[in-house]
Write an enzyme that holds these catalytic residues in place. Structure first.
Site, PDB file in Angstrom:
ATOM      1  N   TRP A 149     -57.009 -41.422 -17.051  1.00  0.00           N
ATOM      2  CA  TRP A 149     -56.609 -42.819 -16.899  1.00  0.00           C
ATOM      3  C   TRP A 149     -57.837 -43.728 -16.937  1.00  0.00           C
ATOM      4  O   TRP A 149     -57.766 -44.851 -17.435  1.00  0.00           O
ATOM      5  CB  TRP A 149     -55.864 -43.007 -15.577  1.00  0.00           C
ATOM      6  CG  TRP A 149     -55.487 -44.421 -15.271  1.00  0.00           C
ATOM      7  CD1 TRP A 149     -54.353 -45.074 -15.643  1.00  0.00           C
ATOM      8  CD2 TRP A 149     -56.254 -45.377 -14.517  1.00  0.00           C
ATOM      9  NE1 TRP A 149     -54.358 -46.360 -15.174  1.00  0.00           N
ATOM     10  CE2 TRP A 149     -55.508 -46.579 -14.487  1.00  0.00           C
ATOM     11  CE3 TRP A 149     -57.486 -45.346 -13.874  1.00  0.00           C
ATOM     12  CZ2 TRP A 149     -55.962 -47.717 -13.822  1.00  0.00           C
ATOM     13  CZ3 TRP A 149     -57.936 -46.478 -13.222  1.00  0.00           C
ATOM     14  CH2 TRP A 149     -57.177 -47.650 -13.199  1.00  0.00           C
ATOM     15  N   HIS A 150     -58.961 -43.234 -16.434  1.00  0.00           N
ATOM     16  CA  HIS A 150     -60.157 -44.064 -16.371  1.00  0.00           C
ATOM     17  C   HIS A 150     -60.819 -44.263 -17.721  1.00  0.00           C
ATOM     18  O   HIS A 150     -61.565 -45.236 -17.899  1.00  0.00           O
ATOM     19  CB  HIS A 150     -61.170 -43.452 -15.396  1.00  0.00           C
ATOM     20  CG  HIS A 150     -60.813 -43.657 -13.959  1.00  0.00           C
ATOM     21  ND1 HIS A 150     -59.985 -42.801 -13.260  1.00  0.00           N
ATOM     22  CD2 HIS A 150     -61.158 -44.637 -13.084  1.00  0.00           C
ATOM     23  CE1 HIS A 150     -59.843 -43.232 -12.029  1.00  0.00           C
ATOM     24  NE2 HIS A 150     -60.533 -44.347 -11.882  1.00  0.00           N
ATOM     25  N   GLY A 151     -60.600 -43.372 -18.659  1.00  0.00           N
ATOM     26  CA  GLY A 151     -61.242 -43.591 -19.939  1.00  0.00           C
ATOM     27  C   GLY A 151     -61.100 -42.417 -20.883  1.00  0.00           C
ATOM     28  O   GLY A 151     -60.741 -41.304 -20.479  1.00  0.00           O
TER      29      GLY A 151
END
Length: 475
Positions: free
Chosen positions: A325-327
């Protein structure tokens, strides 16, 4: 447009005046316009994507609520899931898929250079507003929320500019009922809102921005140059402080701005570095994301209701997806895997849970647990911050087996260590919270202690690191 820019504060003043003095429906319209202007400041064309995503979930929720056929309800829910996750995957993970394909093709001896992407722009805040609109459809499907009838109110919920691009991730049940009437601005709310904004700006502008340069020098050094263990540990410690100050600062500003408008946001950080277990850490760090992953992913997967092995799988899947989700980078996946594995080990050892009737750990045992969690979290931060696996492994190598010699690439140890003073407010903040939780120190006293420390430090500060974008704007 960032919280530390004059243009943002001019926009907020206009929005605040309109919200306080216009008739209520017109005030909501003005706040919506301000939110659209705020988002369009980066790339106006992506406003259409935001409107499309909001329109799909608004329509889907109404269709789900109007249908008594469970299969039809599921089909409409799949429309929301496919649209939101499809857009998120396309914009956020296409570069990772393409770059990985190029690497694989290169290993196989094929020329994949025509596949290379140009400058790929990810819509700012897409991870945040996607989870926010998706939770609305899911809550309506589960019967936990009745969809609203005014699209303008729903769009304001999705685009509300103080938290649009970096959270907190606010759920519909927390926000939409507040649009039924305008809450009066009490002196206590005004005082608390200003306090949150000032604290957030201090965390960002004074601490995070000044640490950013040292973090870059430690993590972004050429791979053939070595660090001493002191430099590697300082860089990692500084990044742990930087990301907390940066993201907690943004969240505090957003919460404070909402208070000044008479709205309430959930807390997003609760002094995470005093956690005595990793499970507790995730109830203190990025609370709105961790609770979202728990409610909409971990529990639907089965949570801890199945076998022990199944629980470990659920933990790992949740943290892996939380990392992604962060990258779009394998380092984020590694960061999630480390947390998933550590949470599984903690559960296997019986940690993170307090047995009924068991005595709380003593002070010495608590400090040992805090230190252990702090160490695990910061080792994982190395993968979160590093640009590549090779860079992460290089930092870890220097942290634990690095050469005890003068560094080659010239990160001035004394100059870097001088920035340790910037950690003092964060230590004071966590110590004050520990004293409040375990020894009954009044919060007003804690706030006075915190205010005294950060204003004193601001006066003593002798350099600025230079304004930098909020770290979570990239997510």
């Amino acid at each position: 447009m960032r919280f530390d820019q004059v243009s943002f504060w001019l926009l907020f003043v206009v929005a605040w005046v309109a919200w306080r003095w216009l008739p209520f429906r017109a005030a909501k319209g003005a706040l919506l316009v301000a939110s659209i202007v705020f988002y369009a400041w980066w790339r106006p064309e992506y406003v259409l994507l935001l409107l499309f995503s909001a329109g799909v979930d608004f329509t889907v929720a109404r269709r789900i609520h109007a249908s008594d056929d469970i299969r039809a309800r599921k089909r409409w829910l799949w429309v929301s899931l496919a649209t939101n996750l499809g857009l998120l995957a396309f914009f956020k993970y296409t570069p990772l898929v393409v770059s990985t394909s190029i690497d694989v093709a290169g290993w196989l001896g094929a020329d994949a250079s025509p596949w290379a992407l140009g400058r790929w722009v990810v819509p700012v805040g897409i991870s945040f507003y996607t989870f926010q609109t998706l939770s609305y459809s899911l809550d309506v499907y589960r019967g936990r929320f009745v969809p609203i009838t005014r699209f303008a109110d729903f769009l304001l919920y999705v685009t509300f500019f103080p938290q649009l691009v970096a959270g907190p991730i606010v759920r519909a049940a927390e926000f939409l009922p507040q649009l039924a009437r305008r809450r009066p601005l009490s002196p206590a709310a005004l005082q608390f809102g200003v306090y949150c904004v000032l604290q957030g700006l201090f965390l960002k502008v004074v601490i995070a921005d000044n640490l950013a340069r040292q973090v870059e020098r430690a993590f972004d050094a050429p791979g053939h140059l070595s660090r001493s263990p002191l430099e590697a540990w300082l860089g990692t410690l500084y990044f742990g402080a930087q990301i907390f100050a940066d993201f907690a600062g943004y969240s505090r500003i957003a919460i404070g701005l909402a208070y000044l408008l008479g709205l309430r946001f959930p807390e997003n950080f609760r002094y995470p570095y005093i956690a005595r277990s990793l499970s507790e850490f995730w109830t203190r760090w990025h609370i709105t994301l961790s609770s979202w992953l728990r409610d909409y992913l971990y529990i639907p997967l089965g949570g801890n209701r199945g076998t022990r092995a199944r629980t470990y799988v659920n933990l790992m899947v949740t943290m892996l997806l939380g990392g992604l989700w962060h990258g779009a980078a394998w380092t984020y996946l590694a960061w999630g895997a480390l947390h998933g594995a550590a949470l599984g080990i903690e559960r296997a050892l019986g940690g993170g849970r307090t047995r009924e009737g068991a005595q709380p750990p003593g002070r010495c045992a608590s400090f040992v647990r805090i230190a252990a969690v702090f160490l695990v979290v910061h080792v994982a931060w190395v993968f979160f911050r590093a640009r590549s696996f090779e860079a992460a492994l290089g930092v870890l190598r220097d942290m634990f087996v690095g050469p005890f010699v003068e560094p080659v690439f010239g990160l001035n140890q004394l100059g870097s260590a001088r920035h340790l003073v910037l950690l003092a407010p964060l230590v004071a903040l966590h110590v004050a919270q520990w004293a409040h939780e375990h020894h009954g120190l009044r919060k007003t006293a804690a706030r006075r202690m915190w205010a005294a420390v950060f204003f004193t430090l601001a006066l003593l500060l002798i350099e600025r690191g230079g304004a930098a974008p909020f770290l979570y704007f990239q997510f």
